[in-house]
Each structure stands twice: as C-alpha cells, then as structure tokens.
Motif scaffolding. Structure first.
Motif, mmCIF file in Angstrom:
data_model
loop_
_atom_site.group_PDB
_atom_site.id
_atom_site.type_symbol
_atom_site.label_atom_id
_atom_site.label_comp_id
_atom_site.label_asym_id
_atom_site.label_seq_id
_atom_site.Cartn_x
_atom_site.Cartn_y
_atom_site.Cartn_z
ATOM 1 N N GLY A 1 0.807 -1.207 0.000
ATOM 2 C CA GLY A 1 0.000 0.000 0.000
ATOM 3 C C GLY A 1 0.846 1.265 0.000
ATOM 4 O O GLY A 1 0.487 2.262 -0.624
ATOM 5 N N ASP B 1 1.936 1.928 -3.567
ATOM 6 C CA ASP B 1 0.775 2.340 -4.356
ATOM 7 C C ASP B 1 0.445 3.802 -4.096
ATOM 8 O O ASP B 1 0.222 4.588 -5.006
ATOM 9 C CB ASP B 1 -0.449 1.484 -4.006
ATOM 10 C CG ASP B 1 -0.231 0.016 -4.347
ATOM 11 O OD1 ASP B 1 0.902 -0.330 -4.726
ATOM 12 O OD2 ASP B 1 -1.187 -0.767 -4.232
ATOM 13 N N THR B 2 0.401 4.162 -2.800
ATOM 14 C CA THR B 2 0.062 5.535 -2.443
ATOM 15 C C THR B 2 1.091 6.509 -3.007
ATOM 16 O O THR B 2 0.736 7.520 -3.610
ATOM 17 C CB THR B 2 0.012 5.681 -0.907
ATOM 18 O OG1 THR B 2 -0.852 4.687 -0.392
ATOM 19 C CG2 THR B 2 -0.499 7.035 -0.509
ATOM 20 N N ARG C 1 0.832 6.813 -6.835
ATOM 21 C CA ARG C 1 -0.370 7.521 -7.270
ATOM 22 C C ARG C 1 -0.303 8.999 -6.930
ATOM 23 O O ARG C 1 -0.666 9.851 -7.733
ATOM 24 C CB ARG C 1 -1.594 6.874 -6.645
ATOM 25 C CG ARG C 1 -1.943 5.605 -7.374
ATOM 26 C CD ARG C 1 -3.113 4.919 -6.744
ATOM 27 N NE ARG C 1 -3.672 3.958 -7.677
ATOM 28 C CZ ARG C 1 -3.915 2.686 -7.386
ATOM 29 N NH1 ARG C 1 -3.664 2.227 -6.209
ATOM 30 N NH2 ARG C 1 -4.424 1.896 -8.290
ATOM 31 N N ARG D 1 -1.767 -4.105 -9.552
ATOM 32 C CA ARG D 1 -2.685 -3.282 -8.772
ATOM 33 C C ARG D 1 -2.707 -1.849 -9.259
ATOM 34 O O ARG D 1 -3.730 -1.199 -9.281
ATOM 35 C CB ARG D 1 -2.251 -3.286 -7.306
ATOM 36 C CG ARG D 1 -2.921 -4.291 -6.446
ATOM 37 C CD ARG D 1 -2.758 -3.935 -4.984
ATOM 38 N NE ARG D 1 -1.471 -3.405 -4.644
ATOM 39 C CZ ARG D 1 -0.436 -4.148 -4.251
ATOM 40 N NH1 ARG D 1 -0.551 -5.449 -4.174
ATOM 41 N NH2 ARG D 1 0.700 -3.581 -3.942
#
Lengths: 318, 299, 434
Positions: C237, C240-241, C244, C268
């Motif tokens: 995570g 990903d954060t 993004r 993902r």
C-alpha cells in the motif's frame, strides 16, 4: 484469615504449581507459560494502579524500557546474565518511572491516562526513529544470556527462563500482596474512594500515588526484560499504545480487585491468542474482542470476580 | 529554507490538518458529551474510507461526478450503522459505570472492527482516486498541487467547523446537547431524553470520523491497520487542544499539520515525533489542553 | 533447589531425546511443513498470495505422489500476529506438531527472530522470502538456508540497470519506508552508487513512517528539488500511495522513478503506472518471464494461479514455489544418498548444503555451501504499455547472473560493494523485449 488459606490464594498456588509442572510434559508450553508469567508481572503493576482508581494507557513504556535495557546491554556490552538483565531492567524502569511519575501523579483519571499515553508515544517514536542506535522498527536481538555464569543449551534454556520467570512472578505476587495489605497499600486504595479524606489525615496523595506508580513501573520493567529474553528480541512495538491497551485488557479480563487477577488474565489472554492464532489465523483479534466484551458486560470483575460471585451465591449471598 | 519552500510547506500542512481535524473533532465531540474516549474512532475512520471506496468504484461507472455524494453517503451509513451499534449495544449498558470499562469496550470494538475490515475488504490495498482526478491540478511556483487536497479538503474542514458551531449554538437540537453536557440530571428533569442525545452525538461523531476516512480514500491506499495509526494521532490532537474543544481542535490540527510539514522539509527524521512531543509539552503545562478550561465544559 | 531443577531438566531432556531417536528412519505418513507468512497487516499483500500458492503447489505435489511417495501437509502461522505469538507458535509447530521443515519468513524481522530458534530446535528452515543480507553473513548456520537471493544482488541489479540505461544522471533522491528493508536497501544502493559513479549528488533522503497514509509533503519537496532520479524500495500500500500521489502531481513525469521491488505492485497500479519506470522483481520473477513464457508448465501454473486468486503470480508466489522445489530436491537427494531408505532429519539437512534446484519458473538456484545463501538470477525491466493488458508490462528486461552480482561468501555486503569499480557496470547482460 490467619490459619486458613483463602480460596483465592489456593488458586494462585495451584496456578504457580501448574506452571512449574505442566511444561515438563508439553515442551512448547515452557515458552507459553514463561510469557504468561512475565506478562502477569507487568499486569500486576496495572492492577496496583487500579487499586487507586487510576488507569495508565502508557504502561508499555516501562515494559519497553526493561526490554531495551537487556537489548542495549547485548548490543553494546555483549554477553550478560539473566539476573543482571532483570536487575538492570528493574533499575532503569524504576528511575524512568520516578521521572515520569513526578509529572503524572499530579493528574487523575483520564488526564492521568492521557499523559501516560503521551509519554509512551514519545518513547515509541524515539525507539522507532533513532535507527542508528535502536535498529528502528525491527528492534534489537537479545542474545541468550547465561545464569550465574552457566550457559545453557536451547532446550534447557527455555526451562531456565521459565523457572526464573516463575520465581520472579511469585516474589512479585507476594510483594504486591504485602504492599496492598500494608498501611501504604491501604492509603493507595483510599485514593479511589476518597482522596480528600486522605489529605485530611495528613498524607500526601501525590506521594502515595508516586510510590505505587514507581513500583508499578518497576514491575513493568522486570516483565519487559523477561519477555525480551524469552522472545530474544526487543522492538518498538513493545512500547506502542496497543501494547498498553493489551495490559489494561488483561487486567480487566482477570479482574482488578485482586493481585492474582493479573495472572489469571494473562493466562486466559495468551491461551486464547495462542490457540486462536494457531487454528483461526484469520480471526484471533475478533475472538479476543468478543471475549473482552462478554467479560465487561457480564462479568465486570473479571475472571476472579466470576469465582467470587459463584462463591457468594453458594453461601446464600445475593 | 526560502519563502517559496515555506509557502509550499504551508499548503502541505493545511491539507494534512484538514483531514486530521475532521477525525479529531468527532473524537472530541463524543468525549465532550459522553465523557467516553472512543478507541474505535480509528476503525470508524477506516470503515468510512473502505465503504467510500467501494461505493465510488461502483458509482464511477455511472458518472464519475456521483463519487462525491457517494463519499458523503458512505460516511453517514458508517456513522449510523457502526456508530449506532457501538453506542446502543456496547456503551449504553455501561453509562454510569467505571470510565475504564467504557474505554475498554471501545478497545474491544476496535479489535473486532480491525479484524472484520480484513474479512470484508481483504488485505490487498484498495484505491479509488476518481474524486481526486476529476478536479484539476493547480500550480504554485512550478509545483503541482491537486485542488482536491489544497482546496476541497480544507473547504470541507472549515464548513464542518462552522456547521458544528452553528448547530450547537443556534439550533434547538444543539441547545439540547449542550444542556445534557452541562447537567444531565437537570436536563432529564425538564424532560430531555439524555439517552437519545448520547446516541445522536455518538452518531455525529462517528460520521465525522467516517467522513475523514471517506475524504482521505481518494488520496491514499486503503490497507489493513490504517485505523490504529489514526486513532492515536487524532487523540493527540484532541488532547492537546483539550477534549471537547471544537475550535481548539481546529487550531491544534492546523498547528500540528504545519509543524509536521516544516519538519519534513527541514528535519524529516523527526516527523513521527512531532504530535506526541507537542502533546507531552502541552499536557505538562496545561493538563486540560491548550484550549480546555478547568472544570468548565464547553463544546 | 537448583540441583533438583537440574535433575528435573536432565530427565526431561532425556525423555525428549529418546522419543526423537525412536521416531527416526521409518517412512512417515506425511511430511509436515510449517509455514510462516503474513495473513494480516500490510505485508499480507505478499503473504496471502504466497499462502494460496503454497496450497496450490502442495495439492499438485500430493496428486503426483508427494515427496518420495509421502504426501506433504501444511500448517500456517500468521507473522502479523506479533512477535510473541509468532515465536511461541513456531515452537509449538516444531515441538508439538513435530513439523519436518519450516519455511520462515517474509519479514526480515521475523527471520531474525526465528532463525536462531530453528537452529536451537534443530529443524530445517528455508528463509523463503526475507531479504536482509546480514542474517547469513554474521553467522554460519547448519539448519537455516535461504532459497532465494538477498537485498544485495537485488538492489545491485537495479542500480546496474539504471546506470546502463540512464548513464548521465546527476542527482538522486530516495523515499523508503522507515524500517530495516528501507534503510538497508538504501545503504546497499548508495554504497554501490558511490563506488561506481561518485559524482552523483544525493539531494534528499526521506524515510517516511512504515504504512504512512500520505506522501503529499514528500512529493512537494521532490517537485521543488527536481532530482533526475527518485529511488524507492517501498512495497504494498505504501508504494501504491506514493506512486499515485506522485503521478497525480506530475512527479513521475519530472524524474525517472526506480521502483526497487515494484513487480509486486504493477497489476494493482494498473493505468496509474506510467511508462518508463525502472522496476525490479527480487529475483527473475515475472509472469511473462522471457525465457520461460512459452513453457507449458510455466503458463499452466500462471493461469491456474490467476484462476484461483484473480491475479497473475507475483514474486512471493515464485519464492514459495522455490522453497517447495528445494525441499523436494533435497529429500530426493537424501533418499538417494541413503540407498533408497527414508533419511533421518539430519541426513536431509546434510543433503541440502550446496543443492541446485529449478522450479521451471525462472533460472535454477544454487544454495551456496559456505553460507547457505541462495544464488538467484535478477530480472529488471522498464514499464511499457502493451495491447491486451490493462496494466503495464516490463520491457527491455535484463536478467543478471547471480554469480556476478552477489557478494562472495565470507565478505560482508557493504565491504564488497565499496570495492566495486565504474567498470563493473560494463558487464554483459542479455536484454529481452517483452
């Protein structure tokens, strides 16, 4: 009271005997029982403060202090002995407890809990961030220490640490009992019911609480040292707020009214977690949460209270 | 550090403070009225975030603009369902009992919700950035910011602050809540249903936590354990401000947000320490918080 | 008191040893394998797919008759349950369930806790996924083996790829998670970078808290600093954060991003991952491995995994497969060495040292006898869009020879990295198009 053993004391004796004997038959219980005893020692400290009506939500800081004392010794000095570790862990946490205690005993209830939490979170962030001294989030390994200069094989060591924990736990249990029965202990209890009256009697409530607080920090430190030796590691998690919550959880689970509640709670907690994590790996937290709710709603005096309630109803009480 | 960087740090600090405020103010409100420290607050935040992401992933296929109302709906659903449940079945039997028990039962709720969240939404990070992408970027000194973070979030926070002020000070329902907070017995005597006031307050507080989560969901990955970090941060903010202080919470959130942003620019190693150190220092000098007044309840 | 204690202990140990001896040599009903993996917490992004893979592989293995004719039986422990539960459950698994081998663990923290325990309990343990190089460098173990590479070759491969494909960069910044892997991977990367390209300037070293939900401030700072390259070895995570938030604000376009272990996040991140990012895979792991993608067994495994879990396999899945293949290989070897009879545990451990095994999902792996470290090839590529996939694929992949990029046994990683010369980059590495 004299001449007759109270049922609760009998239960305590049976428990301590069981933790001495049972692990001889099931090897993996040695570690489990050692953890139960070590955590029970920490929770004794929480139970002690509960007598004064105070709840610390930062007690994990003393637990972590004790654990890191052993870890730092191993990292910077090397070698070591269980007794040295436990003694040093007790000393550092007592000193730390005295320093923090001087600040926190001025407050009560939620403010007392909050300030404890604040201190523990500062310690946690320092342990986590001072990477070059503490290895950060991964923690420091605690190498297996000796005892009286003897070193042990791993198989023997798990029993050595079990019996050391047992002896310390019995001493702590006895000591806390004696303390609570002493005038100082009565004063501590008086704080819960009526602090003002205590002051009228010429006692300083702060001093009474400070003594209780330092003892409780001392117990937290010793328990932390033992856990770090059993686990062979100390990590910042030891000082995180969820750990403090866990200790209070165990105290309430066992029952805050009697010192033995600490061990009853620890046994229940560790067993549920141990077996739930083994068989229902996906939902051990859920199970513990439900157990806690049931205890709080239906048996607010904890496991100890259950027994007392049963005893009362049998004797025709209400 | 030159003035350009200082302005950037201020922008970062404000957008962070906005989210922290939304979560902390709910915690503060609940404490102010019910005198309960709600440990499950972080879980409500996480549930709000997860449900909002679930809704907006579905609704975005109809129209991406519908994701904004979806965030709001999700937070109200969580507030009413989860908040309502916790208040009705866990806290209500314990009113008048030891404070510790009330706090611990919310701790139990936290453990259960943390676990449920994993069972419901799984462990893979979830991301629903539609609302963030709809709004344009704005450029400050050549550095891009999303208007979602530097305009929308602070906007919602300010609206919440003034909305709560208006509700409590100018409406009848707000007056009733204040009355129960001031003196429960007297207000019960004049016919106020204190039980109901507690329920409503808890639901509002829980919805605010969920709203914080819902608004955070477009900017961050939703992962297991996100609630545990939020609860202690929001607790630190609420305690530093003084539990029950709404305006104080806003100012404290801003202070912590700005300090954190400057620390990341200057000494990033100390980022985690900031809120807790501030909390200790403030509580040592003013145990009732920066804006809390001794013995006088004010919300 | 003390002497009674000692007598009691001696008795216990005697009983324990007796039962152990009595059990040896008979062909067992089943081979029990204890596996620690993350089923909760952020790292369950690795642990849950790996568990699915383990179940799939075991089922398949048992269908084919198991190992040496004996079926395998798995039990799992959650690493996310915390250190105390982990250690006590591990002991329970070894001492009560009497597992024959363990695969532990994902996190280097767990490995650090369990490796000495495994050594104490004399149970064969495969470190199937943890990456800290130091574990096997500081001590020689008998019972612990690492069936995959460690952080040193993993980071070095990524760095060499960067230096080969973008030789002229001047500035670099790092954003890593604040825990051992984040710190250690940066130490490896920066030490090697300093040795091979000393003129590069490090403009920011950011270590946000593990599991931090927000990187806005870090992104702003990097946007203002404009480094040529941004390295991150974050995962799950957190990665990903970061990707993004950085992508939304144009940082991914402004600087060249290097995702040290980004292979596990590609699916993902989907469309949010732009082209041109350098991605490492902690081994030669890629569900379209250029040397294997036309192999029927490789394809069948990937498709079965996708059908079971909804996603293509990621590196922890392949790491799990490696542990199983290693176990099967060493048992076969030990049975053979024992003249076809069932081997004792110690004979299996003897057979493990120096073993070479091949899963068929990547290049073969050797367990180096000097320190039990696995030598595993490394695959690094760059992201690119391809029709038919709603996420980016890897292109211009290089597969590095483990013998070249792993530190020699007996030399500590950091010491070895300091001796690297700029010429090191000029090594020959095959490049593959997608």
């Amino acid at each position: 009271m004299a001449g007759r053993i109270k049922p609760i004391t009998a239960v305590a004796i049976i428990f301590f005997l069981a933790s001495a004997v049972l692990p001889l038959f099931v090897a993996s219980w040695a570690t489990l029982f050692a953890l139960i005893l070590a955590k029970g020692i920490v929770v004794l400290g929480i139970v002690l403060l509960l007598q004064a009506g105070q709840v610390s939500f930062g007690h994990a800081m003393f637990f972590a202090t004790g654990a890191y004392t052993a870890a730092f010794w191993g990292k910077y000095i090397g070698g070591g002995d269980i007794l040295i570790f436990v003694a040093l862990g007790g000393i550092t946490s007592t000193v730390f407890g005295l320093i923090v205690g001087l600040f926190v005993v001025r407050y009560r209830e939620i403010f007392f809990g909050m300030l404890n939490l604040a201190f523990s979170m500062v310690l946690w962030s320092l342990l986590e961030k001072m990477f070059h001294y503490t290895n950060g989030a991964d923690g420091i390994r605690v190498a297996r220490p000796g005892l009286f200069g003897f070193s042990f094989t791993p198989e023997t060591f798990q029993y050595v640490i079990l019996y050391v924990s047992l002896l310390v736990a019995i001493a702590a249990f006895y000591g806390v009992q004696r303390y609570l029965d002493s005038p100082l202990g009565h004063m501590l209890r008086a704080m819960k019911s009526n602090e003002t009256r205590l002051e009228y009697l010429g006692m300083s409530a702060r001093r009474v609480l400070l003594i209780g607080y330092v003892i409780s920090a001392f117990l937290g430190g010793i328990g932390g040292t033992l856990v770090s030796i059993i686990q062979q590691i100390a990590t910042p998690e030891f000082g995180f707020w969820t750990k403090s919550g866990e200790f209070v959880f165990i105290a309430i689970l066992g029952g805050g009214a009697h010192a033995f509640g600490a061990f009853a709670g620890a046994a229940m907690f560790e067993c549920v977690r141990f077996y739930a994590a083994a068989h229902l790996a996906d939902s051990w937290q859920l199970i513990l949460g439900v157990v806690l709710i049931v205890i709080i709603l239906y048996a607010p005096n904890g496991l100890i209270g259950l027994r007392q309630r049963y005893g009362q109803s049998r004797r025709g009480g209400h | 550090m030159n003035s350009t960087l200082a302005i950037l740090a201020v922008l970062d600090g404000i957008s962070y403070a906005a989210l922290v405020f939304l979560v902390s103010v709910g915690l503060s409100l609940i404490f102010g009225v019910l005198r309960v420290v709600n440990v499950a607050h972080g879980s409500l935040y996480a549930f709000g975030a997860y449900l909002a992401a679930t809704f907006s992933l579905v609704i975005a296929q109809v129209s991406p603009w519908l994701t904004y109302p979806a965030l709001l709906v999700a937070s109200i659903v969580i507030g009413v369902v989860c908040g309502g449940f916790i208040e009705r079945f866990l806290l209500r039997p314990l009113y008048g009992r030891d404070d510790v028990l009330q706090l611990l039962i919310t701790f139990a709720a936290f453990m259960i919700m943390d676990n449920l969240q994993r069972l419901i939404w799984g462990v893979q990070p979830i991301f629903a950035a539609e609302p963030l992408k709809l709004l344009p970027n704005i450029s400050v000194f050549g550095v891009n910011y999303t208007s979602y973070q530097v305009i929308l979030l602070p906007g919602v926070a300010v609206a919440t602050l003034f909305g709560l002020r208006y509700f409590l000070r100018k409406t009848l329902a707000g007056a009733v809540i204040l009355a129960v907070t001031e003196d429960r017995e007297a207000s019960t005597a004049i016919g106020i249903d204190a039980q109901r006031v507690y329920s409503i307050t808890f639901i509002i507080g829980a919805s605010l936590a969920a709203l914080g989560g819902a608004l955070a969901s477009p900017t961050t990955s939703l992962v297991p354990g996100m609630g545990a970090d939020m609860i202690v941060l929001s607790f630190a903010v609420a305690a530093t401000a003084g539990l029950g202080q709404i305006e104080g919470t806003a100012l404290t959130a801003l202070m912590i947000g700005l300090t954190r942003a400057f620390v990341i620019y200057l000494q990033p190693e100390f980022e985690v320490l900031v809120p807790y150190l501030l909390m200790v220092l403030v509580l040592l000098v003013r145990p009732f918080g920066l804006f809390g007044a001794v013995q006088v309840r004010k919300i | 008191m003390l002497c009674c204690l000692k007598a009691a202990l001696a008795a216990v140990i005697a009983i324990a040893t007796l039962t152990d001896a009595a059990l040896a040599q008979t062909k067992p009903q089943e081979i029990k394998i204890g596996i620690t993996t993350f089923l909760s917490g952020p790292a369950s992004v690795f642990g849950v797919p790996a568990k699915a893979a383990a179940e799939m592989i075991a089922e398949d293995l048992n269908k084919k008759g198991g190992i040496g004719g004996v079926p395998v039986k798995l039990s799992f422990i959650d690493e996310g349950a915390g250190g105390e539960a982990l250690v006590s459950n591990y002991r329970r698994m070894v001492q009560d369930e009497k597992v024959d081998a363990t695969f532990a663990s994902i996190s280097s923290g767990s490995c650090n806790q369990l490796v000495p325990v495994a050594e104490d309990l004399k149970v064969m343990n495969f470190m199937w996924d943890c990456g800290a190089a130091s574990i096997l460098e500081t001590k020689k173990y008998r019972y612990n083996f690492r069936t995959q590479a460690n952080g040193t070759p993993e980071m070095l491969a990524v760095l060499v790829y960067l230096l080969k494909t973008k030789p002229d960069f001047k500035t670099i910044a790092v954003v890593n998670q604040d825990y051992a892997w984040g710190r250690e991977s940066w130490e490896i990367f920066s030490t090697a970078l300093k040795a091979m390209k000393p003129d590069v300037q490090v403009v920011a070293e950011l270590f946000p808290k593990f599991g931090a939900p927000d990187y806005s401030t870090e992104v702003s700072r990097l946007l203002a600093l404009r480094p040529d390259v941004v390295l991150t070895t974050s995962w799950g995570g957190d990665l990903d954060t970061l990707v993004r938030q950085a992508g939304q604000r144009g940082l991914l376009q402004q600087s060249t991003f290097v995702l040290g272990i980004g292979e596990s996040s590609i699916q993902r991140l989907g469309k949010d991952l732009p082209e041109g990012l350098i991605v490492g895979a902690r081994g030669d792991h890629w569900f379209l491995h250029p040397e294997k993608k036309n192999d029927p067994a490789f394809k069948a495994f990937a498709e079965a995994f996708k059908a079971k879990t909804g996603a293509w396999p990621i590196y922890p899945v392949y790491h799990m497969a490696q542990a199983f293949t290693a176990l099967q290989t060493v048992y076969d070897k030990a049975i053979k060495a024992n003249g076809g009879n069932w081997p004792t545990r110690e004979q299996v451990v003897d057979a493990t040292s120096g073993t070479e095994f091949a899963t068929g999902f990547g290049r073969p792996i050797t367990l180096r006898p000097e320190d039990n470290q696995g030598l595993e090839a490394q695959l690094v590529g760059v992201t690119k869009s391809f029709p038919g996939y709603d996420f980016k694929l890897l292109d211009n992949m290089m597969i590095f020879d483990p013998k070249v990029i792993t530190n020699p046994a007996g030399v500590r990683s950091v010491e070895w990295l300091k001796t690297l010369k700029p010429e090191f980059v000029k090594m020959d590495v095959p490049t593959f198009k997608q």
